[in-house]
Write a protein that holds these residues in place. Structure first.
Motif, short mmCIF file in Angstrom:
data_model
loop_
_atom_site.label_atom_id
_atom_site.label_comp_id
_atom_site.label_asym_id
_atom_site.label_seq_id
_atom_site.Cartn_x
_atom_site.Cartn_y
_atom_site.Cartn_z
N GLN A 78 -20.49 -18.04 -15.57
CA GLN A 78 -20.24 -16.76 -16.21
C GLN A 78 -18.85 -16.71 -16.83
O GLN A 78 -18.63 -15.99 -17.80
CB GLN A 78 -20.36 -15.62 -15.20
CG GLN A 78 -21.76 -15.35 -14.74
CD GLN A 78 -21.75 -14.26 -13.69
OE1 GLN A 78 -21.47 -14.53 -12.54
NE2 GLN A 78 -22.04 -13.05 -14.11
N SER B 107 -21.12 -14.91 -21.85
CA SER B 107 -21.12 -14.39 -20.48
C SER B 107 -19.77 -13.79 -20.11
O SER B 107 -19.70 -12.77 -19.44
CB SER B 107 -21.48 -15.49 -19.48
OG SER B 107 -22.80 -15.94 -19.69
N ASP C 32 -19.52 -10.38 -21.42
CA ASP C 32 -20.26 -9.45 -20.55
C ASP C 32 -19.47 -9.13 -19.28
O ASP C 32 -19.47 -8.00 -18.81
CB ASP C 32 -21.62 -10.03 -20.19
CG ASP C 32 -22.58 -10.07 -21.36
OD1 ASP C 32 -22.35 -9.36 -22.36
OD2 ASP C 32 -23.57 -10.83 -21.29
#
Length: 96
Positions: free
Chosen positions: A49, A55, A58
């Motif tokens: 992530q 990612s 996010d």
């Protein structure tokens, strides 16, 4: 991991970010502290992530939201209401 920490520090200023290896394999512990050194948020993320640009975006968006909640500037119920309004708007746009 140092580059990621620097990016997170820039994205989440004025807060400071620390990033440490986790006890869990392929995970990192992320802690966000305020100017007084108090931990505001602590999260654990999979390294993937943090390595993938999409990612990581996010992750930063989620951390921004969590900081707003921690600061009392956003209520969790408001997030649900905003999502509901966005979904309704999208549905109406598709009907027309």
């Amino acid at each position: 991991m140092e580059n990621i920490r620097q990016l997170l520090n820039e994205a989440l200023a004025p807060y400071s970010v620390s990033l440490e290896p986790s006890d869990r394999r392929d995970h990192a512990l992320l802690a966000i502290t305020d100017s007084l050194g108090s931990t505001v948020l602590a999260r654990e993320f999979h390294l993937i992530q943090l390595a993938d640009t999409r990612s990581l975006t996010d992750v930063v968006d989620g951390l921004h939201r969590d900081l707003l909640i921690a600061e009392g500037r956003l209520e969790p119920s408001m997030i649900a209401a905003l999502r509901g309004a966005t979904s309704a708007t999208a549905l109406l746009a598709n009907v027309r």
